[in-house]
Design a protein around this motif. Structure first.
Motif, PDB file in Angstrom:
ATOM      1  N   GLN A 106      41.811  41.021  32.809  1.00 40.55           N
ATOM      2  CA  GLN A 106      41.906  40.192  34.057  1.00 40.55           C
ATOM      3  C   GLN A 106      43.076  38.859  33.474  1.00 40.55           C
ATOM      4  O   GLN A 106      42.844  38.323  32.599  1.00 40.55           O
ATOM      5  CB  GLN A 106      40.528  39.504  34.406  1.00 40.55           C
ATOM      6  CG  GLN A 106      40.599  38.620  35.570  1.00 40.55           C
ATOM      7  CD  GLN A 106      39.106  37.657  35.881  1.00 40.55           C
ATOM      8  OE1 GLN A 106      38.611  37.555  34.543  1.00 40.55           O
ATOM      9  NE2 GLN A 106      39.073  37.528  37.138  1.00 40.55           N
ATOM     10  N   LEU A 107      43.758  38.892  34.530  1.00 42.96           N
ATOM     11  CA  LEU A 107      44.839  37.689  34.479  1.00 42.96           C
ATOM     12  C   LEU A 107      44.488  36.454  35.458  1.00 42.96           C
ATOM     13  O   LEU A 107      44.657  36.905  36.812  1.00 42.96           O
ATOM     14  CB  LEU A 107      46.210  38.232  34.605  1.00 42.96           C
ATOM     15  CG  LEU A 107      47.121  37.107  34.711  1.00 42.96           C
ATOM     16  CD1 LEU A 107      47.371  36.790  33.319  1.00 42.96           C
ATOM     17  CD2 LEU A 107      48.639  37.614  34.921  1.00 42.96           C
ATOM     18  N   GLU A 108      43.972  35.611  34.748  1.00 39.38           N
ATOM     19  CA  GLU A 108      43.653  34.612  35.810  1.00 39.38           C
ATOM     20  C   GLU A 108      44.704  33.549  35.900  1.00 39.38           C
ATOM     21  O   GLU A 108      45.463  33.295  35.018  1.00 39.38           O
ATOM     22  CB  GLU A 108      42.349  33.785  35.100  1.00 39.38           C
ATOM     23  CG  GLU A 108      41.115  34.328  34.914  1.00 39.38           C
ATOM     24  CD  GLU A 108      40.049  33.667  33.927  1.00 39.38           C
ATOM     25  OE1 GLU A 108      40.214  32.450  34.230  1.00 39.38           O
ATOM     26  OE2 GLU A 108      39.032  34.280  33.485  1.00 39.38           O
ATOM     27  N   PRO A 109      44.883  33.073  37.029  1.00 37.60           N
ATOM     28  CA  PRO A 109      44.304  33.204  38.382  1.00 37.60           C
ATOM     29  C   PRO A 109      44.921  34.594  39.282  1.00 37.60           C
ATOM     30  O   PRO A 109      44.637  34.501  40.539  1.00 37.60           O
ATOM     31  CB  PRO A 109      44.388  32.014  39.012  1.00 37.60           C
ATOM     32  CG  PRO A 109      45.707  31.467  38.467  1.00 37.60           C
ATOM     33  CD  PRO A 109      46.064  32.022  37.115  1.00 37.60           C
ATOM     34  N   PHE A 110      45.670  35.138  38.674  1.00 37.01           N
ATOM     35  CA  PHE A 110      46.210  36.267  39.301  1.00 37.01           C
ATOM     36  C   PHE A 110      45.294  37.117  39.898  1.00 37.01           C
ATOM     37  O   PHE A 110      45.355  37.738  41.000  1.00 37.01           O
ATOM     38  CB  PHE A 110      47.367  36.942  38.487  1.00 37.01           C
ATOM     39  CG  PHE A 110      48.362  37.989  39.341  1.00 37.01           C
ATOM     40  CD1 PHE A 110      49.439  37.449  39.960  1.00 37.01           C
ATOM     41  CD2 PHE A 110      48.001  39.329  39.369  1.00 37.01           C
ATOM     42  CE1 PHE A 110      50.287  38.429  40.592  1.00 37.01           C
ATOM     43  CE2 PHE A 110      48.826  40.288  39.974  1.00 37.01           C
ATOM     44  CZ  PHE A 110      49.800  39.661  40.715  1.00 37.01           C
ATOM     45  N   ASP A 111      44.407  37.702  39.101  1.00 42.06           N
ATOM     46  CA  ASP A 111      43.269  38.669  39.444  1.00 42.06           C
ATOM     47  C   ASP A 111      41.996  37.937  39.833  1.00 42.06           C
ATOM     48  O   ASP A 111      41.702  37.324  38.950  1.00 42.06           O
ATOM     49  CB  ASP A 111      43.013  39.681  38.259  1.00 42.06           C
ATOM     50  CG  ASP A 111      44.297  40.438  37.895  1.00 42.06           C
ATOM     51  OD1 ASP A 111      45.166  40.810  38.820  1.00 42.06           O
ATOM     52  OD2 ASP A 111      44.693  40.924  36.755  1.00 42.06           O
ATOM     53  N   ASP A 112      41.598  38.602  40.824  1.00 44.54           N
ATOM     54  CA  ASP A 112      40.300  38.177  41.241  1.00 44.54           C
ATOM     55  C   ASP A 112      39.176  38.531  40.487  1.00 44.54           C
ATOM     56  O   ASP A 112      38.138  37.833  40.565  1.00 44.54           O
ATOM     57  CB  ASP A 112      39.999  38.375  42.936  1.00 44.54           C
ATOM     58  CG  ASP A 112      41.121  37.538  43.753  1.00 44.54           C
ATOM     59  OD1 ASP A 112      41.472  36.865  43.395  1.00 44.54           O
ATOM     60  OD2 ASP A 112      41.378  38.396  44.870  1.00 44.54           O
ATOM     61  N   LYS A 113      39.251  39.807  39.944  1.00 39.59           N
ATOM     62  CA  LYS A 113      38.158  40.426  39.151  1.00 39.59           C
ATOM     63  C   LYS A 113      38.716  41.316  38.192  1.00 39.59           C
ATOM     64  O   LYS A 113      40.039  41.357  37.916  1.00 39.59           O
ATOM     65  CB  LYS A 113      37.051  41.134  40.243  1.00 39.59           C
ATOM     66  CG  LYS A 113      37.958  42.403  40.884  1.00 39.59           C
ATOM     67  CD  LYS A 113      37.081  43.068  41.780  1.00 39.59           C
ATOM     68  CE  LYS A 113      37.765  44.229  42.241  1.00 39.59           C
ATOM     69  NZ  LYS A 113      36.991  45.013  43.128  1.00 39.59           N
ATOM     70  N   TRP A 114      37.755  41.683  37.189  1.00 38.76           N
ATOM     71  CA  TRP A 114      38.173  42.669  35.990  1.00 38.76           C
ATOM     72  C   TRP A 114      38.762  43.818  36.566  1.00 38.76           C
ATOM     73  O   TRP A 114      38.181  44.482  37.734  1.00 38.76           O
ATOM     74  CB  TRP A 114      36.934  42.672  35.105  1.00 38.76           C
ATOM     75  CG  TRP A 114      36.697  41.477  34.213  1.00 38.76           C
ATOM     76  CD1 TRP A 114      35.984  40.423  34.444  1.00 38.76           C
ATOM     77  CD2 TRP A 114      37.116  41.255  32.985  1.00 38.76           C
ATOM     78  NE1 TRP A 114      36.053  39.412  33.533  1.00 38.76           N
ATOM     79  CE2 TRP A 114      36.904  39.914  32.725  1.00 38.76           C
ATOM     80  CE3 TRP A 114      38.098  41.838  32.003  1.00 38.76           C
ATOM     81  CZ2 TRP A 114      37.050  39.226  31.328  1.00 38.76           C
ATOM     82  CZ3 TRP A 114      38.540  41.345  30.725  1.00 38.76           C
ATOM     83  CH2 TRP A 114      38.140  40.078  30.653  1.00 38.76           C
TER      84      TRP A 114
END
Length: 956
Positions: free
Chosen positions: A685-693
């Motif tokens: 998961q790339l925060e904040p790019f991805d909302d979830k795993w």
């Protein structure tokens, strides 16, 4: 029955139990995985193996240093591109290596990449021209020793000192924190305080190479030689170690070995793989090419942090999963798909698709294979002990086995299995290909009585209670009542569902001698009095958090083994409580025999499980850290222009900032988990790019493109083949904004906007003043333009009037021309008539006339001739014809420039629709001449015979 939260229990035991001792199983073979050179992209020979604190493995390879992190291989060659013969990793993470004329160490730089530092450069080349191969490296007492044949190079506190060999070193070893060298003249020497001290009575080993030294206890040291065997050094004496292991080494030669938790010794051989023996010299396990290795010459062996064994081979690398509680009997033991197993009279029997095989249970499993029971060569569905007799359910019938062969065929029909009949001692029922048959135990043994009439369906899944025989067929069950004489089924009922809620029946089984029916993990009993099925809530509760099972079997220890999908699990019973264990059996997923759950529990240390390619042995009491919590690593972080490598024992890299132009990033993941690598999965998961795993995947690479500026946090976790997840591993990085969105750029933008507003404001004021001036000028200009336009319109109107007058005049002229042409034509006709009259007068015989008449005729003739000769109508006609048809003649001349004036005249006459005769008269030529002129005109105009000439001229 009481439910314990099974998953918490299994995780507790697998994560927090540490091994008190190493264990090597003498039953079966561990799982072996071979790595070929086309996988690790290196040379054939692998001379030494090491492991760092993060779990990464390193191999001294012919082509350089190899690194393996569980996901990918990397190669680091030496500066002189020679082979690496040895390596050693110290506590600081430095990887010391040695090759030909080169030694030094690899260490991660500020970006995590392994960089090499040569220590060989510090050797005085004027004194030592050839360093030769470095064969051994040791780290001891804050110093690192590099050993070649001629000398040892000791690196300590940044300085390099040299220890010369008395004659010539062979190899060196660290035993109980003491360093020993073998010299070909002085024997074995101990290195202390910078000097060498000979061990008494070790010169007897000078005629052989010593490849290993290991402490068996405080005063006893095992010495492994290349070809003379094994020796014990004790009380200052050397004596042969006359054991089974010694015979193996003498026969196959040895290249050293390694100890497993001070309980076992791995002996590398030149000719026959490895042998693992205990400290008494008894061989516990022997693994060679026949048993799974890709090469029989083992150059080195290494025990990793999970007590698994790695082998550096003469061609390749091998991983042996010694830490697993599982071992296997497969192709090397000559058995195939196993449907059942049992121990009888000191032998282990297995029913396979090729027949029944057996092996002495108390014998050694190291060398010999299973033997085929004579007479069973066919599909064997089961092998059971029925009233102390060993019965095989075979495709050829019900077979009695004794002494390694079939002694009796009770019935020739094919059978699936047998069960005793409740309340009928000495009677048994067997499921065969045509239904069921009855057998009876007599003094002569088990005999066939009769086939039960009335039902011909067959299955291997059937049970009996006091009243009924129950058969599961497909997804239904049949309830059947046997007659008192056991010859027929007095009643048969098919049942498709146990309750209205669940339709299909999953399995039937006996648990604690009670019959249960299972559907969707709900367990039911049958009440004959009420003729209904009722649920056992306690048993159903045990399977609440378990996937829907398709088979269930209770073993001799009251453990409940269940199959789901293509996997297997067990509810282990301990003091009336059950613990669900699934993770260790994930290795067997996909290898279980479909619809045949074969588990034979002899005791807690000996459990056999039938597989499609052999037999698995499971020791449930084996203490190990086999199933531990894995570690996840972000192995590398790449962006255009650079790569940062993590997980190489370097300090944690922080404040990674990349330019906006490099916002295309790439991550690689790894986990130093080497068991069942094909089942290791990653989630990120790339925060904040991805909302979830992300979903779990075996892919260990992820790329992101066109990231906006800002702070990011990359998270990755791993799940091993046993379903255990790691803690997340994180990496923080920042994407800088583009120069045009930088903070300084924003300040500049603000200043420029203020300046712009000021400049624009002044320009607007100037513009207003100019606009007022230009407005006056514009109004004047518009007035003048309007006045000029009016004058122009007046002029155009006058021109138009003049043009209309000219057009009218031209029309009048054309009309007059046409009139004149008509008149001229009339004159021409008149002249023709006059010419006719002249000819007529000439025909009169004037001599016959009187003078007065003759005079009058002559005068008349002259008058007519004069009129004809003085008439200029023809020239006027030509002139006017050209005036009338001027536009036509102009177009014709433009289109056909080569046309002659005479042809233009002819074209005009034809356009006027004059006849050939008229044209001949006008043009003063014969009618034949007109036809010839017409032909030439057609040819010049490019007309074929079918095209009309006059029509063509009218179209121009």
């Amino acid at each position: 029955m009481k439910l314990i939260k099974s998953y918490f229990i299994i995780i507790f035991f697998t994560l927090f139990t540490t091994p008190f001792f190493g264990q090597v199983k003498g039953i079966g073979l561990p799982d072996v995985r071979n790595y070929k050179r086309n996988e690790y992209k290196g040379g054939t020979q692998n001379w030494n193996i090491g492991q760092d604190k993060n779990g990464n493995l390193y191999f001294a390879n012919n082509n350089g240093l190899l690194q393996f992190d569980g996901s990918s291989w990397r190669k680091y060659p030496l500066p002189n591109l020679t082979s690496v013969r040895c390596l050693k990793i110290d506590d600081s993470g430095k990887i010391y290596v040695g090759g030909y004329n080169e030694f030094g160490y690899f260490q991660p730089n500020e970006k995590g990449k392994l960089k090499y530092t040569s220590l060989a450069k510090r050797v005085d080349k004027s004194k030592i021209k050839i360093i030769d191969f470095i064969w051994k490296i040791h780290t001891l007492n804050n110093q690192t020793i590099f050993q070649s044949f001629a000398r040892a190079y000791i690196f300590k506190d940044g300085k390099l000192t040299i220890l010369k060999a008395p004659k010539r070193f062979q190899f060196s070893f660290v035993v109980s924190n003491k360093l020993y060298f073998q010299d070909i003249e002085k024997g074995i020497l101990e290195y202390r305080n910078g000097k060498l001290y000979a061990l008494p009575n070790t010169t007897s080993l000078n005629n052989t190479e010593v490849w290993g030294m290991y402490a068996l206890n405080k005063n006893k040291t095992l010495i492994i030689t290349l070809e003379k065997g094994l020796f014990i050094y004790e009380n200052n004496t050397v004596k042969p170690w006359n054991t089974e292991a010694n015979n193996f080494v003498k026969k196959n030669n040895s290249l050293g070995g390694v100890t497993i938790k001070n309980n076992f010794i791995v002996l590398n051989s030149v000719l026959d793989g490895i042998a693992i023996c205990d400290f008494d010299g008894k061989i516990i396990q022997h693994i060679n090419r026949k048993k799974g290795l890709q090469n029989n010459t083992v150059l080195t062996s290494f025990i990793d942090n999970k007590n698994n064994l790695w082998l550096g081979l003469d061609n390749g690398i091998a991983f042996i999963n010694e830490g697993s509680p599982f071992t296997y009997f497969g192709f090397s033991y000559d058995i195939s798909t196993v449907y059942a197993s049992v121990i009888h009279q000191g032998n282990l029997y297995v029913a396979t698709n090729q027949g029944v095989f057996y092996h002495a249970w108390n014998g050694s499993f190291k060398e010999d294979t299973f033997k085929l029971v004579e007479g069973t060569t066919a599909q064997s569905w089961n092998v059971q002990i029925i009233d102390n007799e060993l019965i095989c359910s075979n495709n050829r019938g019900a077979l009695v086995i004794k002494g390694g062969r079939v002694t009796n065929t009770i019935d020739s029909k094919g059978y699936f299995g047998f069960k005793n009949i409740p309340n009928r001692p000495g009677f048994f029922i067997g499921s065969n290909y045509d239904g069921f048959a009855i057998f009876q135990k007599t003094s002569a043994g088990l005999i066939y009585k009769n086939q039960v009439i009335g039902f011909d369906k067959s299955s291997n899944s059937f049970e009996l209670d006091k009243s009924f025989l129950w058969l599961k067929k497909d997804e239904s069950i049949y309830r059947m009542s046997l007659s008192n004489d056991l010859t027929t089924f007095s009643s048969i009922k098919k049942i498709d569902r146990l309750t209205p809620q669940y339709k299909n029946i999953g399995s039937i089984q006996k648990i604690d001698n009670q019959l249960y029916f299972q559907t969707n993990n709900h367990f039911y009993k049958y009440s004959q009095e009420q003729d209904l099925f009722y649920e056992d809530k306690n048993l159903s509760k045990l399977f609440k958090n378990i996937p829907n099972i398709n088979a269930l079997s209770e073993d001799s220890q009251s453990n409940l083994w269940y199959a789901f999908d293509e996997s297997i699990g067990v509810l282990m019973k301990r003091n009336k409580y059950y613990t669900n264990i699934v993770a260790p059996f994930s290795n067997l997923t996909g290898n279980l025999v479909n619809n045949y759950l074969s588990v034979n529990t002899i005791d807690s240390k000996n459990i056999f499980i039938g597989l499609t390619d052999g037999l698995a042995h499971y020791d449930s009491e084996l203490l190990n850290n086999y199933v531990t919590k894995p570690k996840a690593f972000i192995r590398s972080f790449s962006f255009p222009g650079d790569t940062i490598v993590l997980g190489n024992n370097q300090n944690k890299i922080e404040n990674i900032r990349i330019p906006y132009s490099s916002n295309h990033v790439r991550f690689t993941f790894s986990s130093p988990t080497y068991e069942n690598l094909e089942n290791v999965e990653f989630s990120y998961q790339l925060e904040p790019f991805d909302d979830k795993w992300s979903n779990w995947s075996t892919i260990s690479i992820k790329e992101y493109t066109n990231l906006r500026e800002g702070d990011y946090k990359m998270n990755v976790k791993v799940r091993n083949s046993y379903g255990i997840q790691s803690e997340p591993s994180t990496l923080l990085f920042t994407v800088s904004p583009p120069w045009y969105r930088h903070f300084l750029a924003l300040i500049i933008y603000f200043v420029l906007i203020i300046i712009g507003i000021y400049v624009i404001s002044n320009r607007i004021k100037m513009k207003i003043r100019k606009n007022k001036y230009y407005e006056t000028i514009e109004q004047r200009r518009l007035y003048l333009e309007k006045e000029s336009k009016i004058r122009q319109e007046q002029y155009d109107l006058e021109k138009e009037i003049e043009k209309l007058k000219n057009d009218k005049l031209q029309i009048k002229i054309l009309a007059k021309d046409k009139e004149l042409v008509n008149n001229s034509l009339q004159v021409v006709k008149k002249n023709k008539i006059l010419n006719g009259i002249i000819h007529k007068l000439k025909e009169i015989d004037v001599e016959a006339l009187d003078d007065s008449t003759k005079f009058q005729v002559s005068k008349l003739n002259k008058s007519i001739v004069k009129e004809v000769n003085t008439d200029k109508s023809w020239k006027d006609l030509e002139k006017h014809i050209k005036n009338v048809h001027f536009e036509f003649l102009k177009r014709l001349k433009e289109k056909y420039p080569t046309i002659s004036p005479r042809e233009l005249d002819l074209s005009t006459y034809l356009l006027m629709n004059m006849s050939t005769k008229e044209i001949a008269e006008i043009m003063n030529i014969s009618t034949g001449g007109v036809e010839l002129a017409r032909y030439r005109l057609r040819k010049k105009l490019g007309l074929n015979k079918k095209e009309n000439l006059i029509g063509f001229l009218m179209s121009i």
